[in-house]
Structures are given as structure tokens and as C-alpha cells.
Design a protein around this motif. Sequence first.
Motif, PDB file in Angstrom:
ATOM      1  N   THR A  78       0.818  -1.209   0.000  1.00 33.21           N
ATOM      2  CA  THR A  78       0.000   0.000   0.000  1.00 33.21           C
ATOM      3  C   THR A  78       0.854   1.262   0.000  1.00 33.21           C
ATOM      4  N   MET A  79       0.534   2.150  -0.920  1.00 31.34           N
ATOM      5  CA  MET A  79       1.165   3.472  -0.983  1.00 31.34           C
ATOM      6  C   MET A  79       0.062   4.507  -0.880  1.00 31.34           C
ATOM      7  N   THR A  80       0.238   5.478  -0.012  1.00 30.47           N
ATOM      8  CA  THR A  80      -0.744   6.542   0.162  1.00 30.47           C
ATOM      9  C   THR A  80      -0.175   7.832  -0.411  1.00 30.47           C
ATOM     10  N   VAL A  81      -0.965   8.484  -1.251  1.00 31.06           N
ATOM     11  CA  VAL A  81      -0.579   9.766  -1.854  1.00 31.06           C
ATOM     12  C   VAL A  81      -1.604  10.799  -1.414  1.00 31.06           C
ATOM     13  N   MET A  82      -1.138  11.829  -0.717  1.00 36.18           N
ATOM     14  CA  MET A  82      -2.027  12.891  -0.238  1.00 36.18           C
ATOM     15  C   MET A  82      -1.791  14.145  -1.071  1.00 36.18           C
ATOM     16  N   LEU A  83      -2.877  14.749  -1.526  1.00 37.72           N
ATOM     17  CA  LEU A  83      -2.814  15.953  -2.350  1.00 37.72           C
ATOM     18  C   LEU A  83      -3.254  17.148  -1.523  1.00 37.72           C
ATOM     19  N   GLY A  84      -2.407  18.164  -1.460  1.00 39.95           N
ATOM     20  CA  GLY A  84      -2.713  19.345  -0.661  1.00 39.95           C
ATOM     21  C   GLY A  84      -2.862  20.589  -1.512  1.00 39.95           C
ATOM     22  N   ALA A  85      -2.887  21.720  -0.827  1.00 33.83           N
ATOM     23  CA  ALA A  85      -3.023  23.011  -1.507  1.00 33.83           C
ATOM     24  C   ALA A  85      -1.713  23.371  -2.205  1.00 33.83           C
ATOM     25  N   ASP A  86      -1.788  24.227  -3.191  1.00 31.84           N
ATOM     26  CA  ASP A  86      -0.620  24.749  -3.920  1.00 31.84           C
ATOM     27  C   ASP A  86       0.227  23.639  -4.531  1.00 31.84           C
ATOM     28  N   ASN A  87      -0.418  22.656  -5.147  1.00 30.01           N
ATOM     29  CA  ASN A  87       0.251  21.545  -5.839  1.00 30.01           C
ATOM     30  C   ASN A  87       1.152  20.715  -4.930  1.00 30.01           C
ATOM     31  N   LYS A  88       0.877  20.698  -3.643  1.00 29.07           N
ATOM     32  CA  LYS A  88       1.682  19.918  -2.703  1.00 29.07           C
ATOM     33  C   LYS A  88       1.222  18.463  -2.731  1.00 29.07           C
ATOM     34  N   LYS A 147      -8.519  21.464   0.052  1.00 23.00           N
ATOM     35  CA  LYS A 147      -7.755  22.594  -0.480  1.00 23.00           C
ATOM     36  C   LYS A 147      -7.073  22.256  -1.807  1.00 23.00           C
ATOM     37  N   SER A 148      -7.000  20.977  -2.154  1.00 24.61           N
ATOM     38  CA  SER A 148      -6.366  20.605  -3.421  1.00 24.61           C
ATOM     39  C   SER A 148      -7.327  20.920  -4.568  1.00 24.61           C
ATOM     40  N   ASN A 149      -6.753  21.081  -5.748  1.00 23.43           N
ATOM     41  CA  ASN A 149      -7.620  21.430  -6.873  1.00 23.43           C
ATOM     42  C   ASN A 149      -7.880  20.205  -7.749  1.00 23.43           C
ATOM     43  N   TYR A 150      -8.862  20.334  -8.610  1.00 23.99           N
ATOM     44  CA  TYR A 150      -9.300  19.240  -9.481  1.00 23.99           C
ATOM     45  C   TYR A 150      -8.197  18.822 -10.446  1.00 23.99           C
ATOM     46  N   ARG A 151      -7.424  19.768 -10.897  1.00 26.06           N
ATOM     47  CA  ARG A 151      -6.327  19.495 -11.836  1.00 26.06           C
ATOM     48  C   ARG A 151      -5.321  18.511 -11.227  1.00 26.06           C
ATOM     49  N   ASN A 152      -5.019  18.676  -9.933  1.00 27.39           N
ATOM     50  CA  ASN A 152      -4.071  17.774  -9.280  1.00 27.39           C
ATOM     51  C   ASN A 152      -4.616  16.349  -9.219  1.00 27.39           C
ATOM     52  N   LEU A 153      -5.899  16.207  -8.977  1.00 24.66           N
ATOM     53  CA  LEU A 153      -6.505  14.875  -8.940  1.00 24.66           C
ATOM     54  C   LEU A 153      -6.459  14.227 -10.322  1.00 24.66           C
ATOM     55  N   VAL A 154      -6.740  14.985 -11.355  1.00 23.28           N
ATOM     56  CA  VAL A 154      -6.670  14.455 -12.714  1.00 23.28           C
ATOM     57  C   VAL A 154      -5.226  14.083 -13.056  1.00 23.28           C
TER      58      VAL A 154
END
Length: 187
Positions: A78-88, A147-154
Motif C-alpha cells: 500500500t502506498m498513500t498519496v495525499m494531495l494538498g493546496a498549492d500543488n503539494k 484545499k487541493s484542486n481538481y487538476r491535481n486529482l486528474v
Amino acid sequence: MAELNTGDGGGGKGGKVRSKKQNSKVDLTAMVDLAFLLITFFMLTTSLSKPQSMDLSLPDKDPNDKDPKDTKVDENRTMTVMLGADNKMVYYMGLLATPKLGPKDATYGKEGIRKVLLTQKKAVLAYSAGLGKPKNGIIVIIKPTKKSNYRNLVDILDEMAISGVDTYAIVPEFTPEETKLIDKKPE
């Protein structure tokens, strides 16, 4: 043939001398042909262009499952990837309390998360082959914050497709430790 006719310019003989008006004719055949050509062109091009979308498989709902949130997976896979604000982006392997790798910051793209995904995918396949289960690959849990944006999820979903990760899940819940980790300012 379609035409536009206007009336005559004058009456009979005699009276005032007036200039003679000529009948004006407008041939609309060419415009009608052009309109049908344009309609045909746009109908063909819209039916030929397919919308680009990514296939998303959702799990089946089991009516006998009393607690659907309890799904046990091997922490070594298992690898967990967390997406935050400002492309973090922060990732770790295993459990956050006892991580196998990380937590580390990553960037998007070829030299960032894609390189990490490919490396960890090979390591997990080697680990699974050692256990006699060669088809058990890496499982990636994607956790976008509010706080993450849709672009980062895509972008991270594109990275899953590019690196050939077959099993991944989008999970919106965060533990308090994960929230502190993703909200931490870079040093």
C-alpha cells in the motif's frame, strides 16, 4: 431554382419619362448548396470525434457487508498519496505510524511521482513474487484534501494510467496525523 423577383419599373406609354428599372434576380442555389455542405461537414465531424474520458471502476455494493469501510490490505503493498493546496503532494508506503518509505514530498511529472510509482511497483512485485503471489501489485490510496484542486486529482489519475498501476482508490477521509503532515509548511 430559388430566385428573388422584384416588380416592374414602370407602367405604360406616355406621361413622365422615368428611368427604367430592371428586374433584379438573385440566384440562391449556390447558397443552399453551401448550407447543405456545411451541415453535412459538421454532422460528420461531430459524430467522428469521441469524448476523451477515463474509465473508472467502482466497487460493487454487497448487501451482506455490515461494515464496508473495513477492507484489509497488505501494508507492504500500500502506498498513500495525499494531495494538498498549492500543488503539494506527500506520499508514504505502508502505515503512517510505521512507514516502509517516507513520508516524503513529491512533484508531479516524469521525475517526480511517476518515478516513485514505477520504483515502488517493481519493489512490490518482487515482494509478492517472493511470497508466491506474483500478480499482487501495488495498491495506491489517493487522498485529496479540500484545499487541493481538481487538476491535481486528474494529474495523479493520469500518472496511475501512465505507470500502469491497476489498483487505486480515492479516499476523502484523513486521520489527524495525515492532516498535520499535509498542512505542514515545507522546510
